[in-house]
Design a protein around this motif. Structure first.
Motif, PDB file in Angstrom:
ATOM      1  N   VAL A  87       3.115  11.825  15.102  1.00 32.64           N
ATOM      2  CA  VAL A  87       3.220  11.075  13.850  1.00 32.64           C
ATOM      3  C   VAL A  87       2.371  11.742  12.765  1.00 32.64           C
ATOM      4  N   TYR A  88       1.162  12.178  13.108  1.00 28.20           N
ATOM      5  CA  TYR A  88       0.321  12.881  12.136  1.00 28.20           C
ATOM      6  C   TYR A  88       0.998  14.175  11.665  1.00 28.20           C
ATOM      7  N   PHE A  89       1.595  14.918  12.565  1.00 27.05           N
ATOM      8  CA  PHE A  89       2.292  16.140  12.185  1.00 27.05           C
ATOM      9  C   PHE A  89       3.466  15.818  11.262  1.00 27.05           C
ATOM     10  N   TRP A  90       4.251  14.786  11.614  1.00 22.47           N
ATOM     11  CA  TRP A  90       5.415  14.402  10.827  1.00 22.47           C
ATOM     12  C   TRP A  90       5.005  13.974   9.417  1.00 22.47           C
ATOM     13  N   ILE A  91       3.978  13.134   9.285  1.00 23.48           N
ATOM     14  CA  ILE A  91       3.574  12.673   7.960  1.00 23.48           C
ATOM     15  C   ILE A  91       2.946  13.816   7.164  1.00 23.48           C
ATOM     16  N   GLY A  92       2.329  14.763   7.853  1.00 25.36           N
ATOM     17  CA  GLY A  92       1.808  15.940   7.156  1.00 25.36           C
ATOM     18  C   GLY A  92       2.924  16.767   6.552  1.00 25.36           C
ATOM     19  N   SER A 131       0.858  -1.180   0.000  1.00 22.38           N
ATOM     20  CA  SER A 131       0.000   0.000   0.000  1.00 22.38           C
ATOM     21  C   SER A 131       0.893   1.228   0.000  1.00 22.38           C
ATOM     22  N   ASN A 132       0.294   2.362  -0.192  1.00 21.04           N
ATOM     23  CA  ASN A 132       1.001   3.625  -0.245  1.00 21.04           C
ATOM     24  C   ASN A 132       1.652   3.924   1.100  1.00 21.04           C
ATOM     25  N   LYS A 133       2.878   4.445   1.074  1.00 20.39           N
ATOM     26  CA  LYS A 133       3.616   4.702   2.320  1.00 20.39           C
ATOM     27  C   LYS A 133       2.915   5.727   3.204  1.00 20.39           C
ATOM     28  N   ILE A 134       2.379   6.763   2.611  1.00 20.75           N
ATOM     29  CA  ILE A 134       1.690   7.790   3.395  1.00 20.75           C
ATOM     30  C   ILE A 134       0.481   7.185   4.104  1.00 20.75           C
ATOM     31  N   ASN A 135      -0.263   6.347   3.403  1.00 19.02           N
ATOM     32  CA  ASN A 135      -1.426   5.703   4.027  1.00 19.02           C
ATOM     33  C   ASN A 135      -1.023   4.745   5.138  1.00 19.02           C
ATOM     34  N   THR A 195       3.824  17.157   2.363  1.00 22.23           N
ATOM     35  CA  THR A 195       3.942  18.400   1.593  1.00 22.23           C
ATOM     36  C   THR A 195       5.173  18.380   0.685  1.00 22.23           C
ATOM     37  N   LYS A 196       6.171  17.568   1.028  1.00 20.96           N
ATOM     38  CA  LYS A 196       7.391  17.478   0.226  1.00 20.96           C
ATOM     39  C   LYS A 196       7.341  16.346  -0.802  1.00 20.96           C
TER      40      LYS A 196
END
Length: 122
Positions: free
Chosen positions: A57-62, A6-10, A66-67
């Motif tokens: 973790v939510y802040f970090w993945i956010g 699956s997608n890494k972000i997900n 963006t990058k």
């Protein structure tokens, strides 16, 4: 049996969501120790730390999201974000890459590692 990618972000977002539920479950177990305030407080603090970790973790993945490079999936024609050399489409799980050397090869998450993996098969 084939691996399910699956997608890494997900994946990271799912992990953060599970931290929230784990935190609530830990806090819920604290209710069973109402007669022992110290133990109950420990469970409540551990649950709170799990929820705070989820927020981090939510802040970090956010910030990471963006990058990330945004591309249009050739299979479903929807925009998706790619982290690393290879990733999956967020919508249809189509393998995607921006590396021309990897086009046409079977999908393998090991392509994202810093050091190239040695192939022992001849």
């Amino acid at each position: 049996m084939a691996k399910k990618y699956s997608n890494k972000i997900n994946k990271i977002r799912t992990f953060a969501l599970s931290l929230i539920f784990v935190g609530f479950i830990i806090m819920y177990f604290g209710i069973f120790f109402r007669t022992h305030p110290i133990v109950m407080t420990i469970f409540m603090v551990l649950g709170l730390l799990s929820i705070i970790a989820s927020t981090v973790v939510y802040f970090w993945i956010g910030m990471l999201s963006t990058k990330a490079v945004q591309v249009v999936c050739p299979n479903c024609n929807k925009p998706t974000k790619i982290l690393g050399r290879v990733d999956m489409c967020m919508h249809c799980r189509e393998p995607l890459t921006l590396d021309p050397n990897l086009e046409g090869k079977d999908f393998d998450e090991n392509y994202n590692r810093k050091k190239p993996q040695k192939n022992h098969s001849n």
